[in-house]
Write an enzyme that holds these catalytic residues in place. Structure first.
Site, PDB file in Angstrom:
ATOM      1  CG  ASP A 123       9.126  32.033  38.563  1.00  0.00           C
ATOM      2  OD1 ASP A 123      10.256  31.602  38.255  1.00  0.00           O
ATOM      3  OD2 ASP A 123       8.668  32.048  39.708  1.00  0.00           O
ATOM      4  CB  SER A 141      -1.457  27.077  33.750  1.00  0.00           C
ATOM      5  OG  SER A 141      -2.274  27.039  34.895  1.00  0.00           O
ATOM      6  CE  LYS A 142       5.120  31.009  33.790  1.00  0.00           C
ATOM      7  NZ  LYS A 142       5.883  32.228  33.625  1.00  0.00           N
ATOM      8  NE  ARG A 143      -4.200  31.773  35.039  1.00  0.00           N
ATOM      9  CZ  ARG A 143      -5.200  30.957  34.702  1.00  0.00           C
ATOM     10  NH1 ARG A 143      -6.146  30.687  35.563  1.00  0.00           N
ATOM     11  NH2 ARG A 143      -5.254  30.438  33.496  1.00  0.00           N
TER      12      ARG A 143
END
Ligand code: GLU
Length: 475
Positions: free
Chosen positions: A15, A251-253
Protein backbone atom coordinates in the site's frame (compact mmCIF):
# COMPACT_ATOMS: atom_id res chain seq x y z
CA UNK A 1 19.22 27.50 -17.30
CA UNK A 2 17.60 24.22 -18.20
CA UNK A 3 14.23 23.58 -16.57
CA UNK A 4 14.18 21.73 -13.29
CA UNK A 5 13.33 18.02 -13.34
CA UNK A 6 12.27 16.31 -10.14
CA UNK A 7 11.12 12.78 -9.50
CA UNK A 8 9.39 10.70 -6.95
CA UNK A 9 10.65 7.15 -6.86
CA UNK A 10 8.37 4.88 -4.86
CA UNK A 11 8.98 1.20 -4.48
CA UNK A 12 5.89 -0.92 -5.18
CA UNK A 13 6.15 -2.91 -1.98
CA UNK A 14 2.58 -2.60 -0.73
CA UNK A 15 0.00 0.00 0.00
CA UNK A 16 1.57 3.34 -0.97
CA UNK A 17 3.14 5.16 1.96
CA UNK A 18 2.04 8.66 2.89
CA UNK A 19 5.68 9.72 2.42
CA UNK A 20 5.29 9.21 -1.33
CA UNK A 21 2.56 11.83 -1.42
CA UNK A 22 4.52 14.08 0.91
CA UNK A 23 7.61 14.09 -1.30
CA UNK A 24 5.49 14.43 -4.46
CA UNK A 25 3.76 17.49 -3.07
CA UNK A 26 7.02 19.29 -2.41
CA UNK A 27 8.50 18.12 -5.71
CA UNK A 28 5.52 19.49 -7.55
CA UNK A 29 5.37 22.77 -5.68
CA UNK A 30 8.93 23.46 -6.82
CA UNK A 31 8.34 22.18 -10.34
CA UNK A 32 5.22 24.30 -10.77
CA UNK A 33 6.98 27.35 -9.47
CA UNK A 34 10.07 26.91 -11.61
CA UNK A 35 8.40 25.52 -14.68
CA UNK A 36 9.82 22.05 -15.19
CA UNK A 37 8.89 18.39 -15.19
CA UNK A 38 7.85 15.95 -12.54
CA UNK A 39 8.73 12.32 -13.13
CA UNK A 40 7.28 9.21 -11.52
CA UNK A 41 9.79 6.39 -11.49
CA UNK A 42 8.94 2.99 -10.12
CA UNK A 43 11.82 1.49 -8.16
CA UNK A 44 10.99 -2.18 -8.29
CA UNK A 45 14.41 -3.75 -7.91
CA UNK A 46 13.60 -5.31 -4.56
CA UNK A 47 11.95 -8.44 -5.93
CA UNK A 48 11.44 -9.98 -2.50
CA UNK A 49 9.17 -7.15 -1.38
CA UNK A 50 7.52 -6.50 -4.76
CA UNK A 51 3.71 -6.46 -4.78
CA UNK A 52 1.81 -6.74 -8.01
CA UNK A 53 -1.06 -4.33 -7.26
CA UNK A 54 1.07 -1.71 -5.59
CA UNK A 55 2.01 0.24 -8.72
CA UNK A 56 -1.62 0.82 -9.65
CA UNK A 57 -2.33 1.95 -6.11
CA UNK A 58 0.49 4.47 -6.37
CA UNK A 59 -1.09 5.89 -9.53
CA UNK A 60 -4.58 5.93 -8.05
CA UNK A 61 -3.66 7.60 -4.79
CA UNK A 62 -1.46 10.26 -6.37
CA UNK A 63 -4.13 11.00 -8.99
CA UNK A 64 -6.72 11.23 -6.25
CA UNK A 65 -4.52 13.75 -4.47
CA UNK A 66 -4.18 15.77 -7.67
CA UNK A 67 -0.41 15.26 -7.72
CA UNK A 68 0.03 14.40 -11.37
CA UNK A 69 3.26 13.58 -13.12
CA UNK A 70 4.53 14.54 -16.55
CA UNK A 71 6.45 11.33 -17.25
CA UNK A 72 6.06 7.85 -15.83
CA UNK A 73 5.58 4.16 -16.65
CA UNK A 74 1.91 4.72 -17.51
CA UNK A 75 2.53 7.92 -19.46
CA UNK A 76 5.84 7.28 -21.15
CA UNK A 77 8.21 10.13 -21.88
CA UNK A 78 11.60 10.85 -23.40
CA UNK A 79 13.49 8.76 -20.83
CA UNK A 80 11.32 5.63 -20.87
CA UNK A 81 11.21 3.03 -19.50
CA UNK A 82 10.41 4.44 -16.06
CA UNK A 83 10.29 1.09 -14.30
CA UNK A 84 13.68 -0.01 -13.01
CA UNK A 85 13.08 -3.69 -13.67
CA UNK A 86 12.85 -2.77 -17.37
CA UNK A 87 16.15 -0.90 -17.26
CA UNK A 88 18.48 -3.68 -16.16
CA UNK A 89 20.71 -3.26 -19.23
CA UNK A 90 21.17 0.37 -18.30
CA UNK A 91 22.96 -0.42 -15.07
CA UNK A 92 25.44 -3.00 -16.37
CA UNK A 93 27.83 -0.59 -18.14
CA UNK A 94 28.11 1.43 -14.94
CA UNK A 95 29.01 -1.71 -12.98
CA UNK A 96 31.54 -2.74 -15.63
CA UNK A 97 33.18 0.66 -15.53
CA UNK A 98 33.40 0.72 -11.74
CA UNK A 99 34.92 -2.79 -11.74
CA UNK A 100 37.40 -1.90 -14.47
CA UNK A 101 38.43 1.28 -12.66
CA UNK A 102 39.00 -0.55 -9.39
CA UNK A 103 36.15 1.34 -7.70
CA UNK A 104 34.18 -1.82 -7.12
CA UNK A 105 34.91 -5.50 -6.53
CA UNK A 106 33.21 -8.87 -6.51
CA UNK A 107 32.19 -10.38 -3.24
CA UNK A 108 31.35 -14.10 -2.94
CA UNK A 109 30.57 -14.19 0.76
CA UNK A 110 27.49 -16.18 1.70
CA UNK A 111 24.81 -14.49 3.77
CA UNK A 112 25.69 -16.88 6.60
CA UNK A 113 29.30 -15.75 6.59
CA UNK A 114 28.21 -12.09 6.57
CA UNK A 115 25.91 -12.72 9.52
CA UNK A 116 28.69 -14.47 11.47
CA UNK A 117 31.10 -11.65 10.69
CA UNK A 118 28.60 -9.12 11.94
CA UNK A 119 27.93 -11.02 15.16
CA UNK A 120 31.65 -11.31 15.81
CA UNK A 121 32.11 -7.58 15.23
CA UNK A 122 29.28 -6.75 17.57
CA UNK A 123 30.68 -9.06 20.25
CA UNK A 124 34.07 -7.44 19.95
CA UNK A 125 32.37 -4.03 20.09
CA UNK A 126 33.85 -3.15 16.72
CA UNK A 127 32.04 -1.08 14.13
CA UNK A 128 30.08 -3.40 11.86
CA UNK A 129 30.85 -3.46 8.18
CA UNK A 130 32.13 -5.68 5.46
CA UNK A 131 35.65 -6.91 6.28
CA UNK A 132 36.77 -7.06 2.64
CA UNK A 133 37.61 -10.73 2.71
CA UNK A 134 36.95 -10.91 -1.03
CA UNK A 135 38.71 -7.72 -1.99
CA UNK A 136 41.77 -8.27 -4.22
CA UNK A 137 41.04 -11.99 -4.61
CA UNK A 138 40.26 -13.90 -7.75
CA UNK A 139 37.29 -16.21 -7.76
CA UNK A 140 39.63 -19.22 -7.41
CA UNK A 141 41.48 -17.73 -4.47
CA UNK A 142 38.26 -16.88 -2.70
CA UNK A 143 36.70 -20.27 -3.43
CA UNK A 144 39.29 -21.93 -1.21
CA UNK A 145 38.05 -20.04 1.84
CA UNK A 146 34.90 -20.83 3.80
CA UNK A 147 31.57 -19.08 3.26
CA UNK A 148 31.88 -19.00 -0.54
CA UNK A 149 28.85 -18.49 -2.76
CA UNK A 150 28.84 -19.27 -6.50
CA UNK A 151 26.98 -16.10 -7.41
CA UNK A 152 28.85 -12.97 -6.37
CA UNK A 153 27.60 -9.50 -5.64
CA UNK A 154 29.47 -6.33 -6.54
CA UNK A 155 30.50 -3.91 -3.81
CA UNK A 156 31.76 -0.34 -3.86
CA UNK A 157 35.29 0.14 -2.54
CA UNK A 158 34.67 3.05 -0.22
CA UNK A 159 37.90 5.07 0.09
CA UNK A 160 39.15 6.31 3.44
CA UNK A 161 38.69 9.88 2.33
CA UNK A 162 35.11 9.49 1.10
CA UNK A 163 33.35 12.85 1.23
CA UNK A 164 30.95 12.80 4.17
CA UNK A 165 29.64 16.36 4.03
CA UNK A 166 27.25 17.71 1.45
CA UNK A 167 25.04 20.67 0.90
CA UNK A 168 21.31 20.10 1.39
CA UNK A 169 18.69 22.54 0.14
CA UNK A 170 16.73 22.26 3.37
CA UNK A 171 19.44 21.56 5.92
CA UNK A 172 22.47 23.40 4.56
CA UNK A 173 25.79 21.69 5.37
CA UNK A 174 24.90 18.11 6.23
CA UNK A 175 27.12 15.43 7.74
CA UNK A 176 26.71 11.72 7.17
CA UNK A 177 28.49 8.71 8.68
CA UNK A 178 31.18 6.80 6.81
CA UNK A 179 29.51 4.18 4.59
CA UNK A 180 30.23 0.49 4.41
CA UNK A 181 31.36 -1.17 1.15
CA UNK A 182 27.87 -0.98 -0.27
CA UNK A 183 26.55 -3.74 -2.51
CA UNK A 184 25.55 -2.20 -5.84
CA UNK A 185 24.76 -5.32 -7.86
CA UNK A 186 22.94 -8.20 -6.22
CA UNK A 187 23.44 -11.90 -6.84
CA UNK A 188 20.17 -11.97 -8.82
CA UNK A 189 21.63 -9.48 -11.29
CA UNK A 190 19.45 -6.63 -10.08
CA UNK A 191 21.12 -3.41 -9.04
CA UNK A 192 20.53 -2.19 -5.51
CA UNK A 193 18.74 1.06 -4.93
CA UNK A 194 22.02 2.93 -4.54
CA UNK A 195 23.32 2.19 -8.01
CA UNK A 196 19.97 2.35 -9.77
CA UNK A 197 19.01 5.67 -8.23
CA UNK A 198 22.23 7.34 -9.33
CA UNK A 199 22.20 5.92 -12.84
CA UNK A 200 18.55 6.76 -13.37
CA UNK A 201 18.66 10.22 -11.85
CA UNK A 202 21.59 10.97 -14.13
CA UNK A 203 20.11 9.49 -17.29
CA UNK A 204 16.72 11.08 -16.62
CA UNK A 205 18.33 14.52 -16.22
CA UNK A 206 17.04 14.90 -12.68
CA UNK A 207 18.19 18.23 -11.29
CA UNK A 208 16.93 17.96 -7.70
CA UNK A 209 16.66 14.81 -5.62
CA UNK A 210 13.99 15.24 -2.96
CA UNK A 211 13.54 12.30 -0.60
CA UNK A 212 13.12 11.35 3.03
CA UNK A 213 15.61 12.12 5.74
CA UNK A 214 16.39 8.41 6.09
CA UNK A 215 18.49 8.64 2.92
CA UNK A 216 20.95 11.19 4.32
CA UNK A 217 23.31 8.42 5.37
CA UNK A 218 23.28 7.03 1.82
CA UNK A 219 24.10 10.30 0.13
CA UNK A 220 27.92 9.97 0.43
CA UNK A 221 27.74 6.70 -1.52
CA UNK A 222 25.70 8.37 -4.20
CA UNK A 223 28.08 11.31 -4.36
CA UNK A 224 30.98 8.89 -4.84
CA UNK A 225 29.15 7.11 -7.64
CA UNK A 226 28.50 10.41 -9.41
CA UNK A 227 32.19 11.25 -9.10
CA UNK A 228 33.43 7.87 -10.28
CA UNK A 229 31.09 7.79 -13.22
CA UNK A 230 32.11 11.33 -14.17
CA UNK A 231 28.62 12.75 -13.83
CA UNK A 232 27.42 16.02 -12.45
CA UNK A 233 25.42 15.46 -9.31
CA UNK A 234 21.94 16.84 -8.66
CA UNK A 235 20.98 19.03 -5.72
CA UNK A 236 19.70 17.17 -2.66
CA UNK A 237 16.81 18.02 -0.37
CA UNK A 238 16.04 15.62 2.47
CA UNK A 239 12.53 16.03 3.78
CA UNK A 240 11.95 15.60 7.50
CA UNK A 241 10.55 12.31 8.69
CA UNK A 242 6.86 12.43 9.56
CA UNK A 243 6.25 11.47 13.16
CA UNK A 244 3.37 10.21 15.23
CA UNK A 245 2.13 12.39 18.05
CA UNK A 246 4.40 10.38 20.38
CA UNK A 247 7.33 11.37 18.11
CA UNK A 248 7.90 7.84 16.79
CA UNK A 249 8.37 7.38 13.05
CA UNK A 250 5.16 6.88 11.10
CA UNK A 251 4.98 3.32 9.95
CA UNK A 252 2.29 1.35 8.18
CA UNK A 253 2.31 -1.18 10.99
CA UNK A 254 1.59 1.33 13.73
CA UNK A 255 -0.51 4.01 12.12
CA UNK A 256 -3.25 3.53 9.54
CA UNK A 257 -2.51 7.03 8.29
CA UNK A 258 0.81 5.79 6.93
CA UNK A 259 -1.23 4.14 4.16
CA UNK A 260 -2.40 6.56 1.51
CA UNK A 261 -5.48 4.50 0.70
CA UNK A 262 -6.65 5.00 4.28
CA UNK A 263 -7.32 8.69 3.61
CA UNK A 264 -9.53 7.80 0.68
CA UNK A 265 -11.38 5.17 2.69
CA UNK A 266 -11.98 7.60 5.54
CA UNK A 267 -13.26 10.31 3.24
CA UNK A 268 -10.66 13.02 3.59
CA UNK A 269 -10.70 15.63 0.86
CA UNK A 270 -7.62 15.66 -1.36
CA UNK A 271 -7.26 19.43 -1.06
CA UNK A 272 -7.34 19.18 2.74
CA UNK A 273 -4.75 16.41 2.78
CA UNK A 274 -2.53 18.42 0.42
CA UNK A 275 -2.82 21.41 2.72
CA UNK A 276 -2.07 19.24 5.74
CA UNK A 277 0.96 17.61 4.14
CA UNK A 278 2.24 21.04 3.19
CA UNK A 279 1.94 22.10 6.81
CA UNK A 280 4.26 19.23 7.70
CA UNK A 281 7.33 21.39 7.65
CA UNK A 282 6.31 24.20 5.35
CA UNK A 283 5.27 27.61 6.54
CA UNK A 284 3.72 30.34 4.47
CA UNK A 285 5.24 33.82 4.74
CA UNK A 286 2.05 35.15 6.38
CA UNK A 287 1.91 32.25 8.81
CA UNK A 288 -1.52 31.20 7.48
CA UNK A 289 -2.45 27.56 7.95
CA UNK A 290 -5.15 27.20 5.33
CA UNK A 291 -3.81 27.59 1.82
CA UNK A 292 -4.10 25.99 -1.59
CA UNK A 293 -1.44 24.11 -3.45
CA UNK A 294 -1.23 26.92 -6.00
CA UNK A 295 -0.61 29.46 -3.26
CA UNK A 296 2.13 27.27 -1.82
CA UNK A 297 3.72 26.70 -5.22
CA UNK A 298 3.65 30.38 -6.16
CA UNK A 299 6.09 31.39 -3.45
CA UNK A 300 7.78 28.05 -2.88
CA UNK A 301 11.16 28.28 -1.23
CA UNK A 302 13.22 25.36 0.15
CA UNK A 303 14.45 27.59 2.96
CA UNK A 304 10.89 27.71 4.29
CA UNK A 305 10.96 23.95 4.96
CA UNK A 306 11.66 23.18 8.60
CA UNK A 307 13.84 20.10 8.99
CA UNK A 308 12.60 19.22 12.47
CA UNK A 309 10.32 16.16 12.38
CA UNK A 310 6.77 17.44 11.88
CA UNK A 311 4.07 15.74 13.90
CA UNK A 312 1.37 14.00 11.93
CA UNK A 313 -1.53 15.01 14.11
CA UNK A 314 -4.77 13.44 12.88
CA UNK A 315 -6.86 15.74 15.08
CA UNK A 316 -5.45 18.64 13.18
CA UNK A 317 -6.13 16.97 9.86
CA UNK A 318 -9.70 16.32 10.99
CA UNK A 319 -10.09 19.97 11.87
CA UNK A 320 -8.66 21.05 8.53
CA UNK A 321 -10.85 18.62 6.61
CA UNK A 322 -13.95 19.81 8.46
CA UNK A 323 -12.99 23.35 7.61
CA UNK A 324 -12.76 22.54 3.90
CA UNK A 325 -16.07 20.71 4.07
CA UNK A 326 -17.84 23.64 5.67
CA UNK A 327 -16.32 26.18 3.28
CA UNK A 328 -17.26 24.21 0.19
CA UNK A 329 -20.37 25.14 -1.84
CA UNK A 330 -22.98 22.62 -0.78
CA UNK A 331 -23.69 21.45 -4.33
CA UNK A 332 -20.02 20.52 -4.73
CA UNK A 333 -19.95 18.80 -1.38
CA UNK A 334 -23.04 16.83 -2.39
CA UNK A 335 -21.20 15.47 -5.43
CA UNK A 336 -18.27 14.43 -3.25
CA UNK A 337 -20.59 12.64 -0.85
CA UNK A 338 -22.42 10.94 -3.72
CA UNK A 339 -19.12 9.75 -5.22
CA UNK A 340 -17.82 8.63 -1.84
CA UNK A 341 -20.99 6.65 -1.12
CA UNK A 342 -21.02 5.24 -4.63
CA UNK A 343 -24.75 5.87 -5.12
CA UNK A 344 -26.49 6.63 -8.41
CA UNK A 345 -29.92 7.56 -9.74
CA UNK A 346 -32.66 8.26 -7.21
CA UNK A 347 -30.39 7.39 -4.33
CA UNK A 348 -27.83 9.93 -5.45
CA UNK A 349 -30.60 12.50 -5.69
CA UNK A 350 -31.67 11.79 -2.12
CA UNK A 351 -28.09 12.13 -0.91
CA UNK A 352 -27.78 15.45 -2.74
CA UNK A 353 -30.90 16.75 -1.04
CA UNK A 354 -29.69 15.53 2.34
CA UNK A 355 -26.17 16.94 2.13
CA UNK A 356 -27.11 20.41 3.45
CA UNK A 357 -28.35 18.67 6.60
CA UNK A 358 -24.95 17.18 7.38
CA UNK A 359 -22.48 19.73 6.06
CA UNK A 360 -21.96 21.24 9.50
CA UNK A 361 -21.93 17.89 11.26
CA UNK A 362 -18.98 16.06 9.81
CA UNK A 363 -15.22 16.19 9.61
CA UNK A 364 -14.81 13.41 7.01
CA UNK A 365 -17.05 12.01 4.29
CA UNK A 366 -17.29 8.70 6.15
CA UNK A 367 -19.43 10.49 8.71
CA UNK A 368 -21.76 11.68 5.97
CA UNK A 369 -22.12 8.12 4.78
CA UNK A 370 -22.84 6.90 8.30
CA UNK A 371 -25.46 9.59 8.78
CA UNK A 372 -27.11 9.25 5.36
CA UNK A 373 -26.94 5.51 4.86
CA UNK A 374 -30.47 5.11 6.27
CA UNK A 375 -31.87 7.03 3.29
CA UNK A 376 -30.45 4.77 0.63
CA UNK A 377 -29.81 1.40 2.17
CA UNK A 378 -31.57 -1.71 0.95
CA UNK A 379 -30.68 -3.50 4.15
CA UNK A 380 -31.87 -1.24 6.91
CA UNK A 381 -30.93 -2.34 10.41
CA UNK A 382 -30.94 -0.54 13.72
CA UNK A 383 -27.55 -0.38 15.45
CA UNK A 384 -27.89 -2.94 18.25
CA UNK A 385 -26.77 -0.64 21.08
CA UNK A 386 -29.09 2.14 19.94
CA UNK A 387 -31.99 -0.31 19.60
CA UNK A 388 -31.43 -1.69 23.06
CA UNK A 389 -31.46 1.75 24.61
CA UNK A 390 -34.27 3.37 22.64
CA UNK A 391 -36.55 0.69 21.30
CA UNK A 392 -37.55 -1.23 24.41
CA UNK A 393 -41.07 -2.22 25.44
CA UNK A 394 -41.40 0.92 27.54
CA UNK A 395 -40.93 3.08 24.43
CA UNK A 396 -43.74 1.38 22.54
CA UNK A 397 -46.39 3.99 23.46
CA UNK A 398 -44.09 6.76 22.26
CA UNK A 399 -43.42 4.97 19.00
CA UNK A 400 -47.08 4.18 18.47
CA UNK A 401 -48.08 7.80 19.08
CA UNK A 402 -45.31 8.94 16.72
CA UNK A 403 -46.50 6.55 14.05
CA UNK A 404 -50.07 7.79 14.26
CA UNK A 405 -48.97 11.42 14.29
CA UNK A 406 -46.79 11.01 11.23
CA UNK A 407 -49.49 9.08 9.45
CA UNK A 408 -51.93 11.90 10.10
CA UNK A 409 -49.63 14.85 9.40
CA UNK A 410 -51.39 17.65 7.46
CA UNK A 411 -48.88 17.53 4.66
CA UNK A 412 -45.56 15.87 3.91
CA UNK A 413 -43.10 18.54 4.98
CA UNK A 414 -40.55 18.76 7.78
CA UNK A 415 -42.55 21.55 9.42
CA UNK A 416 -45.82 19.63 9.37
CA UNK A 417 -44.11 16.44 10.61
CA UNK A 418 -42.51 18.38 13.42
CA UNK A 419 -45.80 20.00 14.41
CA UNK A 420 -47.60 16.66 14.44
CA UNK A 421 -44.89 14.93 16.47
CA UNK A 422 -44.58 17.73 18.99
CA UNK A 423 -48.27 17.81 19.47
CA UNK A 424 -48.59 14.06 19.96
CA UNK A 425 -45.49 13.40 22.03
CA UNK A 426 -44.75 16.60 23.96
CA UNK A 427 -48.20 18.10 24.38
CA UNK A 428 -50.31 14.98 24.60
CA UNK A 429 -47.94 12.46 26.21
CA UNK A 430 -46.09 15.12 28.20
CA UNK A 431 -42.66 13.83 27.20
CA UNK A 432 -39.51 15.90 27.28
CA UNK A 433 -38.29 16.43 23.67
CA UNK A 434 -35.23 14.27 24.35
CA UNK A 435 -37.35 11.31 25.39
CA UNK A 436 -39.91 11.96 22.71
CA UNK A 437 -37.66 12.11 19.67
CA UNK A 438 -34.82 9.74 20.62
CA UNK A 439 -36.83 6.56 19.95
CA UNK A 440 -38.26 8.00 16.72
CA UNK A 441 -34.78 8.88 15.51
CA UNK A 442 -33.44 5.42 16.24
CA UNK A 443 -36.43 3.66 14.70
CA UNK A 444 -36.23 5.70 11.51
CA UNK A 445 -32.47 6.22 11.01
CA UNK A 446 -31.12 3.26 12.96
CA UNK A 447 -28.71 5.45 14.89
CA UNK A 448 -28.59 7.93 17.74
CA UNK A 449 -26.65 10.41 15.59
CA UNK A 450 -28.42 11.50 12.46
CA UNK A 451 -29.18 14.55 10.40
CA UNK A 452 -31.99 16.73 11.83
CA UNK A 453 -34.91 14.40 12.48
CA UNK A 454 -37.88 16.06 10.79
CA UNK A 455 -35.98 16.80 7.60
CA UNK A 456 -34.70 13.23 7.64
CA UNK A 457 -38.23 11.89 7.86
CA UNK A 458 -39.37 14.16 5.07
CA UNK A 459 -36.57 12.93 2.80
CA UNK A 460 -37.13 9.31 3.68
CA UNK A 461 -40.79 9.53 2.65
CA UNK A 462 -43.97 8.46 4.34
CA UNK A 463 -44.11 4.83 3.28
CA UNK A 464 -40.62 3.95 4.42
CA UNK A 465 -40.91 5.97 7.62
CA UNK A 466 -44.11 4.21 8.63
CA UNK A 467 -42.65 0.84 7.70
CA UNK A 468 -39.64 1.45 9.93
CA UNK A 469 -41.80 2.55 12.83
CA UNK A 470 -43.91 -0.56 12.36
CA UNK A 471 -40.79 -2.66 12.34
CA UNK A 472 -39.67 -1.06 15.62
CA UNK A 473 -43.10 -1.60 17.14
CA UNK A 474 -43.14 -5.24 16.23
CA UNK A 475 -39.52 -5.84 17.36
N1 GLU B 1 12.78 3.91 -3.78
C1 GLU B 1 13.14 4.80 -2.71
C2 GLU B 1 12.03 4.76 -1.66
O1 GLU B 1 11.11 4.05 -1.81
C3 GLU B 1 13.32 6.18 -3.26
C4 GLU B 1 14.22 7.06 -2.47
C5 GLU B 1 14.60 8.25 -3.34
O2 GLU B 1 13.73 9.06 -3.63
O3 GLU B 1 15.77 8.34 -3.74
O4 GLU B 1 12.07 5.42 -0.68
Amino acid sequence: MSPVRLRVAPSPTGDPHVGTAYVSLFDLAFVRQQGGQFVLRVEDTDRARFREDSEQQIYDTLHWLGLDWDEGPDKGGPFAPYRQSERLDTYRPAVEKLLADGRAYHCWCTTDRLAEMRTAQQKAKQPTGYDRLCYGKTREQRAELPGFSETPVVRMLIPDDAPLVFDDLIRGETHAPRPDDQVILKADGFPTYHLAVVVDDHLMDITHVVRGEEWISSTPKHILLYEWLGWERPAFAHMPLLRNVDKSKISKRKNPAARLTWFIEEGYLPEALRNFLALMGYSMPDGGEVFTFDEMAAGFDWSRVNAVGPVFDLDKLGWLNGHYIREMPVAELAERVVAYMGVTGDKAELVRRATPLVQERMAVLREAREMLEFLVTDAFAVEPAAGEKFLGVEQRPTLQAARDAIDGADEWSAAAIEAALRHALVDELGLKPKHAFGPVRVAVTGRTVSPPLFESIELLGKTTTLARLDQALSG
